[in-house]
Design an enzyme around this catalytic site. Sequence first.
Site, PDB file in Angstrom:
ATOM      1  N   GLU A 161     -18.939  64.493  42.107  1.00 51.38           N
ATOM      2  CA  GLU A 161     -18.582  63.817  40.852  1.00 51.38           C
ATOM      3  C   GLU A 161     -17.248  63.102  41.065  1.00 51.38           C
ATOM      4  O   GLU A 161     -16.274  63.694  41.524  1.00 51.38           O
ATOM      5  CB  GLU A 161     -18.492  64.838  39.704  1.00 51.38           C
ATOM      6  CG  GLU A 161     -18.186  64.171  38.376  1.00 51.38           C
ATOM      7  CD  GLU A 161     -18.671  64.965  37.157  1.00 51.38           C
ATOM      8  OE1 GLU A 161     -19.393  65.957  37.319  1.00 51.38           O
ATOM      9  OE2 GLU A 161     -18.312  64.557  36.045  1.00 51.38           O
ATOM     10  N   ASN A 222     -17.884  71.134  36.481  1.00 49.46           N
ATOM     11  CA  ASN A 222     -19.158  71.084  35.751  1.00 49.46           C
ATOM     12  C   ASN A 222     -20.153  71.812  36.652  1.00 49.46           C
ATOM     13  O   ASN A 222     -20.638  71.247  37.626  1.00 49.46           O
ATOM     14  CB  ASN A 222     -19.626  69.637  35.542  1.00 49.46           C
ATOM     15  CG  ASN A 222     -18.693  68.874  34.612  1.00 49.46           C
ATOM     16  OD1 ASN A 222     -18.105  69.442  33.699  1.00 49.46           O
ATOM     17  ND2 ASN A 222     -18.555  67.570  34.843  1.00 49.46           N
ATOM     18  N   GLU A 306     -17.041  68.535  27.053  1.00 54.23           N
ATOM     19  CA  GLU A 306     -18.037  67.607  27.585  1.00 54.23           C
ATOM     20  C   GLU A 306     -19.381  68.305  27.803  1.00 54.23           C
ATOM     21  O   GLU A 306     -20.022  68.162  28.843  1.00 54.23           O
ATOM     22  CB  GLU A 306     -17.528  66.956  28.878  1.00 54.23           C
ATOM     23  CG  GLU A 306     -16.246  66.163  28.642  1.00 54.23           C
ATOM     24  CD  GLU A 306     -15.772  65.354  29.839  1.00 54.23           C
ATOM     25  OE1 GLU A 306     -16.063  65.737  30.978  1.00 54.23           O
ATOM     26  OE2 GLU A 306     -15.108  64.323  29.610  1.00 54.23           O
ATOM     27  N   ASP A 387      -6.886  61.380  29.903  1.00 51.07           N
ATOM     28  CA  ASP A 387      -7.759  61.638  31.053  1.00 51.07           C
ATOM     29  C   ASP A 387      -7.388  60.805  32.281  1.00 51.07           C
ATOM     30  O   ASP A 387      -8.089  59.835  32.588  1.00 51.07           O
ATOM     31  CB  ASP A 387      -9.211  61.350  30.651  1.00 51.07           C
ATOM     32  CG  ASP A 387     -10.205  61.861  31.665  1.00 51.07           C
ATOM     33  OD1 ASP A 387      -9.789  62.549  32.607  1.00 51.07           O
ATOM     34  OD2 ASP A 387     -11.401  61.575  31.513  1.00 51.07           O
ATOM     35  N   GLU A 409      -2.384  69.194  36.449  1.00 51.50           N
ATOM     36  CA  GLU A 409      -3.557  68.704  37.187  1.00 51.50           C
ATOM     37  C   GLU A 409      -3.513  67.185  37.383  1.00 51.50           C
ATOM     38  O   GLU A 409      -3.224  66.430  36.459  1.00 51.50           O
ATOM     39  CB  GLU A 409      -4.829  69.084  36.419  1.00 51.50           C
ATOM     40  CG  GLU A 409      -6.108  68.662  37.135  1.00 51.50           C
ATOM     41  CD  GLU A 409      -7.390  69.095  36.410  1.00 51.50           C
ATOM     42  OE1 GLU A 409      -7.307  69.828  35.417  1.00 51.50           O
ATOM     43  OE2 GLU A 409      -8.471  68.671  36.856  1.00 51.50           O
ATOM     44  N   GLU A 415     -10.539  58.011  40.428  1.00 49.64           N
ATOM     45  CA  GLU A 415     -11.547  57.749  39.388  1.00 49.64           C
ATOM     46  C   GLU A 415     -11.205  56.526  38.541  1.00 49.64           C
ATOM     47  O   GLU A 415     -12.019  55.622  38.393  1.00 49.64           O
ATOM     48  CB  GLU A 415     -11.710  58.987  38.489  1.00 49.64           C
ATOM     49  CG  GLU A 415     -12.685  58.733  37.351  1.00 49.64           C
ATOM     50  CD  GLU A 415     -12.852  59.915  36.397  1.00 49.64           C
ATOM     51  OE1 GLU A 415     -12.253  60.969  36.634  1.00 49.64           O
ATOM     52  OE2 GLU A 415     -13.611  59.753  35.419  1.00 49.64           O
TER      53      GLU A 415
HETATM   54  C1  GCV Z   1     -15.681  66.904  36.068  1.00 52.88           C
HETATM   55  C2  GCV Z   1     -13.346  63.159  33.189  1.00 52.88           C
HETATM   56  C3  GCV Z   1     -14.291  62.757  34.273  1.00 52.88           C
HETATM   57  C4  GCV Z   1     -15.423  63.769  34.434  1.00 52.88           C
HETATM   58  C5  GCV Z   1     -14.777  65.141  34.711  1.00 52.88           C
HETATM   59  C6  GCV Z   1     -13.860  65.484  33.550  1.00 52.88           C
HETATM   60  C7  GCV Z   1     -13.111  66.782  33.782  1.00 52.88           C
HETATM   61  O1  GCV Z   1     -13.958  63.079  31.949  1.00 52.88           O
HETATM   62  O2  GCV Z   1     -14.802  61.480  34.000  1.00 52.88           O
HETATM   63  O3  GCV Z   1     -16.207  63.365  35.509  1.00 52.88           O
HETATM   64  O4  GCV Z   1     -15.757  66.131  34.888  1.00 52.88           O
HETATM   65  O5  GCV Z   1     -12.891  64.464  33.416  1.00 52.88           O
HETATM   66  O6  GCV Z   1     -11.963  66.700  34.201  1.00 52.88           O
HETATM   67  O7  GCV Z   1     -13.653  67.828  33.542  1.00 52.88           O
END
Ligand code: GCV
Length: 700
Positions: A161, A222, A306, A387, A409, A415
């Site tokens: 991911e 996730n 999420e 984010d 973090e 990303e």
């Molecule tokens: C692993 C953002 C990212 C998701 C990620 C999430 C998180 O929303 O786009 O891919 O999920 O952060 O940090 O949990």
Amino acid sequence: MEITNDTADEMWLRASVMMRRANHQTFEVNVDATGEDAVSLRLRSEIVQWLRAPLVSDSAHATVILRTVTAQVADGLKLEGPAADEGWHIHVPALSEHEKGKSSDPVIIESPSTRGLLYGFYAWLEGAVPSASMKPQDKISSPDQPIRMLDQWDQSDGSVERGYAGESIFYGRWGSNVHSEFVNFPDRGAQDVFRGDTDRLIAYARFCASVGINAICLNNVNVRGYAIRFIQDPWLSRVAQIAHIFESFGLSVFLSVNFAAPRIISGLSTLDPCNSDVQQWWDKTVDRIYERIPHFGGFVVKADSEGEPGPYQYGRTHADGANMFARALARHGGTVIWRAFVYNSHTDWRDRSAAADRARAAWENFHDLDGKFAKNAVLQVKFGPVDFQTSEPLNPLFFAMKHTNLIMEFEVTAEYLGHQIDLNFPLPQWEQMASWLVEKNVPVSKTLGLYAPNPQLTGFAAVSNVGMDWNWTGNPLAQANLFGYGRFCWDNNIPTTSVSEQWSALTFPRCDQDHQKTIARMLDQSNEIYKHYAAPLGVGFMVNRDGHYGPGPDDYEFSRWGTYHFADRDGIGVDRTQSNGTGYVGLYPEKQAKMFENPNTTPDDVLLFFHHLPYAFRMKDGRSLIQRIYDDHFEGAARVEDLIRQWNSCKKFVDECRWKEVSHRLLLQQANACEWRDEMCTFLYRFSGISDEHGRKINR
Ligand code: GCV
């Protein structure tokens, strides 16, 4: 296994590899870490491989001595800080004397721990490379943060991911290039497999250790598919094999777990963290893990976020959830890392109330829980409140949690920062975030853990950026981001330039110094350049929703994800003031709140994060807001051309493979920057009707 493998890239160990090949010096090494524990064994094998040297039991004739000592390493030299036992002291006799054999003094590497000796050994190895800027004579160093962690967002099907460097180095799909003995248990019909590329895992663990990373979480937060079952046999036995590799390089191994695992795996009817059956299920699961992985680090948990399950469904708090895991892990010395990335993704863009402001979410969900987490629980908080955007203010939770262990973090993976296509070395961003913690001259190294109930449980975590690509990171220059992250975790105040120069010298040892500096300069400029052509002045989330690369100013604007820029005919930005907006500003301590409440004192970088401003608003430099946005976008795109020129000047010093790969990506970056420029300028011109003062042509 051999240290270097011509099919793989050696990243920043390249210079050390070259030195090793060319080295005709003979070493005799004495090391007092003679135990059979994994780290001692690894340390000895690393020494033998890197130096091609015998280990000798008599230190009197050794040319290199590695020894464990107390924190007081020498007269007047003491290792300090919460992670002093991982620090090292290196004494290198003057190079010329040593080389000419005139010095009878050995190189001495010492540390209170074997792990520290391993770090000291790599530091000496890097510093001993002639072209590296770091030449320790008498050097002492210990990490600023006890937790220096990488999170892999790797999934059991081999995808990653937010990964931009190919498939997972850990997992794959049946039928892809995996070692057959690692195929999962076909009788269960599993398609997902452990890749079993031990050499690559060893190489990765070595890279991590060489920059002082000391913890890793092996799977995505996730937790889906077979990864939910990693905590049980037979999958657990594969995890244990991977853990053994990383542990031998001094990394504690963590797993992400799914809060609903007791139901998914064993059919429990409830997941209530205060229910004794659920607690017992986790207790037993944890016991079994420690039978297999005695030094297991613990769990990372994403809950109620999420779509992931969590304690809210049972009317429980996140502290209840975290403490259930903490109890199970405490019996073995483990830790639960609980993520504060919790928000309600079902909002309505028309709702401008405080409740709908996503930036408030982490604070709303957690500030009341300060002091309620177990001593072996850590709250992992993203640096910004939304984010991982290009510009965000520091998450106010860092100021609010005075009785909670905290991890800050980051994302090493790019990303929102250009997918490792666009050059983007984010060290300046991380440093800026950490520096916001500095209060009354107390350095970051101390402020993050200042109030931690357990000072050993504080530090940084970041999502890694590696994959199966030949160069590990897709863009060879994105290796610097991983290196930089390690250096930054170790030394929170390390200047960007010194990191980029170190990295460039170690990675491009055939380059002359001028061109090594050119590459370092490209890195140093890159984050600023990217910020210029992406979403303006901290407004965030104007990115393409389909993957987060390239512009998509309307993509999130009317969606349910709660991330809006509110551009309209009058202005742009989110009003988060106390006087008129969502009141988010009031979540900061007085000093910061005062600064952010007023657009004239808010730093430009985050201006539109805090304020909805008219296009004619006068910026500190006298330009109007809209003109500043136009100018930034044109400047950002133009500066990519400059990056290309700089890279071209390095052509004859860089091997063809890396030169072509970077060149190709710079051209893609140029196209991306122009697209951002044109789309953003057009978008805002359409709303504002205000032309660019310089009459520049917008292509769309
Ligand atoms: C692993 C953002 C990212 C998701 C990620 C999430 C998180 O929303 O786009 O891919 O999920 O952060 O940090 O949990």
